[in-house]
Design a protein around this motif. Sequence first.
Motif, mmCIF file in Angstrom:
data_model
loop_
_atom_site.group_PDB
_atom_site.id
_atom_site.type_symbol
_atom_site.label_atom_id
_atom_site.label_comp_id
_atom_site.label_asym_id
_atom_site.label_seq_id
_atom_site.Cartn_x
_atom_site.Cartn_y
_atom_site.Cartn_z
ATOM 1 N N PHE B 34 0.827 -1.198 0.000
ATOM 2 C CA PHE B 34 0.000 0.000 0.000
ATOM 3 C C PHE B 34 0.867 1.255 0.000
ATOM 4 O O PHE B 34 1.985 1.257 0.518
ATOM 5 C CB PHE B 34 -0.865 0.058 1.274
ATOM 6 C CG PHE B 34 -1.721 -1.149 1.512
ATOM 7 C CD1 PHE B 34 -1.208 -2.270 2.133
ATOM 8 C CD2 PHE B 34 -3.047 -1.149 1.121
ATOM 9 C CE1 PHE B 34 -2.005 -3.389 2.366
ATOM 10 C CE2 PHE B 34 -3.851 -2.256 1.355
ATOM 11 C CZ PHE B 34 -3.319 -3.371 1.965
ATOM 12 N N TYR B 36 -0.051 5.077 1.447
ATOM 13 C CA TYR B 36 -0.982 5.980 2.101
ATOM 14 C C TYR B 36 -0.418 7.396 2.033
ATOM 15 O O TYR B 36 0.808 7.594 1.991
ATOM 16 C CB TYR B 36 -1.181 5.600 3.575
ATOM 17 C CG TYR B 36 -2.169 4.484 3.813
ATOM 18 C CD1 TYR B 36 -1.794 3.153 3.668
ATOM 19 C CD2 TYR B 36 -3.480 4.759 4.177
ATOM 20 C CE1 TYR B 36 -2.703 2.124 3.880
ATOM 21 C CE2 TYR B 36 -4.399 3.752 4.401
ATOM 22 C CZ TYR B 36 -4.003 2.439 4.255
ATOM 23 O OH TYR B 36 -4.915 1.424 4.464
ATOM 24 N N GLN B 38 -0.759 11.392 3.822
ATOM 25 C CA GLN B 38 -1.252 12.204 4.944
ATOM 26 C C GLN B 38 -1.028 13.664 4.603
ATOM 27 O O GLN B 38 0.106 14.157 4.632
ATOM 28 C CB GLN B 38 -0.516 11.822 6.229
ATOM 29 C CG GLN B 38 -1.042 12.509 7.474
ATOM 30 C CD GLN B 38 -0.322 12.039 8.727
ATOM 31 O OE1 GLN B 38 0.837 11.640 8.689
ATOM 32 N NE2 GLN B 38 -1.004 12.068 9.858
ATOM 33 N N GLY B 41 -2.435 18.266 8.549
ATOM 34 C CA GLY B 41 -3.595 18.427 9.422
ATOM 35 C C GLY B 41 -4.692 17.411 9.219
ATOM 36 O O GLY B 41 -5.760 17.523 9.837
ATOM 37 N N GLU B 42 -4.454 16.410 8.381
ATOM 38 C CA GLU B 42 -5.499 15.428 8.099
ATOM 39 C C GLU B 42 -5.060 14.018 8.484
ATOM 40 O O GLU B 42 -3.921 13.783 8.872
ATOM 41 C CB GLU B 42 -5.859 15.466 6.609
ATOM 42 C CG GLU B 42 -6.432 16.801 6.172
ATOM 43 C CD GLU B 42 -6.900 16.779 4.730
ATOM 44 O OE1 GLU B 42 -7.088 17.877 4.177
ATOM 45 O OE2 GLU B 42 -7.089 15.687 4.168
ATOM 46 N N GLY B 43 -5.996 13.092 8.357
ATOM 47 C CA GLY B 43 -5.696 11.698 8.659
ATOM 48 C C GLY B 43 -5.058 10.991 7.483
ATOM 49 O O GLY B 43 -4.691 11.601 6.484
ATOM 50 N N LEU B 44 -4.929 9.689 7.613
ATOM 51 C CA LEU B 44 -4.299 8.875 6.577
ATOM 52 C C LEU B 44 -5.336 8.457 5.545
ATOM 53 O O LEU B 44 -6.421 8.003 5.892
ATOM 54 C CB LEU B 44 -3.702 7.624 7.218
ATOM 55 C CG LEU B 44 -2.531 7.884 8.150
ATOM 56 C CD1 LEU B 44 -2.403 6.776 9.163
ATOM 57 C CD2 LEU B 44 -1.260 8.035 7.348
ATOM 58 N N LYS B 49 -3.012 0.584 -3.943
ATOM 59 C CA LYS B 49 -2.593 -0.692 -3.377
ATOM 60 C C LYS B 49 -2.376 -1.713 -4.493
ATOM 61 O O LYS B 49 -2.849 -1.530 -5.624
ATOM 62 C CB LYS B 49 -3.640 -1.224 -2.401
ATOM 63 C CG LYS B 49 -4.954 -1.633 -3.059
ATOM 64 C CD LYS B 49 -5.950 -2.146 -2.024
ATOM 65 C CE LYS B 49 -7.243 -2.587 -2.712
ATOM 66 N NZ LYS B 49 -8.268 -3.021 -1.733
ATOM 67 N N PHE B 89 3.374 7.306 2.967
ATOM 68 C CA PHE B 89 3.770 6.116 3.722
ATOM 69 C C PHE B 89 3.595 4.872 2.861
ATOM 70 O O PHE B 89 2.524 4.658 2.277
ATOM 71 C CB PHE B 89 2.902 5.937 4.975
ATOM 72 C CG PHE B 89 3.103 6.979 6.018
ATOM 73 C CD1 PHE B 89 2.331 8.120 6.041
ATOM 74 C CD2 PHE B 89 4.061 6.809 7.010
ATOM 75 C CE1 PHE B 89 2.507 9.093 7.021
ATOM 76 C CE2 PHE B 89 4.243 7.767 8.005
ATOM 77 C CZ PHE B 89 3.464 8.910 8.001
ATOM 78 N N LEU B 98 -0.998 -3.873 9.326
ATOM 79 C CA LEU B 98 -0.172 -3.118 8.396
ATOM 80 C C LEU B 98 1.167 -2.826 9.067
ATOM 81 O O LEU B 98 1.206 -2.417 10.224
ATOM 82 C CB LEU B 98 -0.851 -1.800 8.012
ATOM 83 C CG LEU B 98 -2.071 -1.902 7.107
ATOM 84 C CD1 LEU B 98 -2.696 -0.532 6.922
ATOM 85 C CD2 LEU B 98 -1.693 -2.494 5.766
ATOM 86 N N TRP B 100 4.488 -0.470 8.591
ATOM 87 C CA TRP B 100 4.668 0.808 7.920
ATOM 88 C C TRP B 100 6.128 1.216 7.783
ATOM 89 O O TRP B 100 6.955 0.936 8.656
ATOM 90 C CB TRP B 100 3.959 1.907 8.723
ATOM 91 C CG TRP B 100 2.496 1.715 8.867
ATOM 92 C CD1 TRP B 100 1.861 0.810 9.685
ATOM 93 C CD2 TRP B 100 1.464 2.434 8.194
ATOM 94 N NE1 TRP B 100 0.496 0.932 9.549
ATOM 95 C CE2 TRP B 100 0.228 1.923 8.651
ATOM 96 C CE3 TRP B 100 1.461 3.468 7.249
ATOM 97 C CZ2 TRP B 100 -0.999 2.415 8.183
ATOM 98 C CZ3 TRP B 100 0.241 3.947 6.801
ATOM 99 C CH2 TRP B 100 -0.962 3.421 7.257
ATOM 100 N N GLY B 101 6.408 1.920 6.699
ATOM 101 C CA GLY B 101 7.647 2.655 6.610
ATOM 102 C C GLY B 101 7.542 3.934 7.427
ATOM 103 O O GLY B 101 6.476 4.273 7.952
ATOM 104 N N ALA B 102 8.665 4.636 7.531
ATOM 105 C CA ALA B 102 8.733 5.829 8.385
ATOM 106 C C ALA B 102 8.093 7.058 7.755
ATOM 107 O O ALA B 102 7.927 8.074 8.418
ATOM 108 C CB ALA B 102 10.190 6.120 8.748
#
Lengths: 117, 110
Positions: B34, B36, B38, B41-44, B49, B89, B98, B100-102
Amino acid sequence: NAGVMQNPRHLVRRRGQEARLRCSPMKGHSHVYWYRQLPEEGLKFMVYLQKENIIDESGMPKERFSAEFPKEGPSILRIQQVVRGDSAAYFCASSPPGVQGSNEKLFFGSGTQLSVL
Amino acid sequence: GDSVTQMEGPVTLSEEAFLTINCTYTATGYPSLFWYVQYPGEGLQLLLKATKADDKGSNKGFEATYRKETTSFHLEKGSVQVSDSAVYFCALGLNYQLIWGAGTKLIIKP
């Protein structure tokens, strides 16, 4: 159709206090997941819950952290006696009903930024 | 163990430049992959994918191909816009988790 709702967006606590983070999943979703993002790092899995059941808490610290997803109401991530190292962004995600959770149908909330003074 | 490594940021580009953000993974099973995003100020948000080798995910002009031989899932876009500025991400999915990478911060200058 509201998305995953997390509140508060920002939470400030002093060392030793309790932090309660709330997550309301998307309507119709029955699986909830909590992830933690430390500064400059990727997200780390904490816990996976279904209604009234903890399915996998392998990512939860052994002490001070607990999570629940009651039959009614939001999922709660509770951190007792917070320390500075708990400062992080906490993200909640939900997925639709199914035999088991899915990593392909996750919807994330905007996160709660916890700051411990 | 299972892990994701992605290119460190910030990555700074001019508008209309070509974008590549590298992502490689280590996994014992057959993960889904995947990207993702961001926004400030917002979500993921799920960007794209791929669920099996050689699959190409695409969305909003972004593409990534699941390369099993090189264990990679690099994100590309032919012409970036200022509105693409965000943190990206890379993640791999095994069962319901999941990994995740940094994250890579992307800054696009007009």
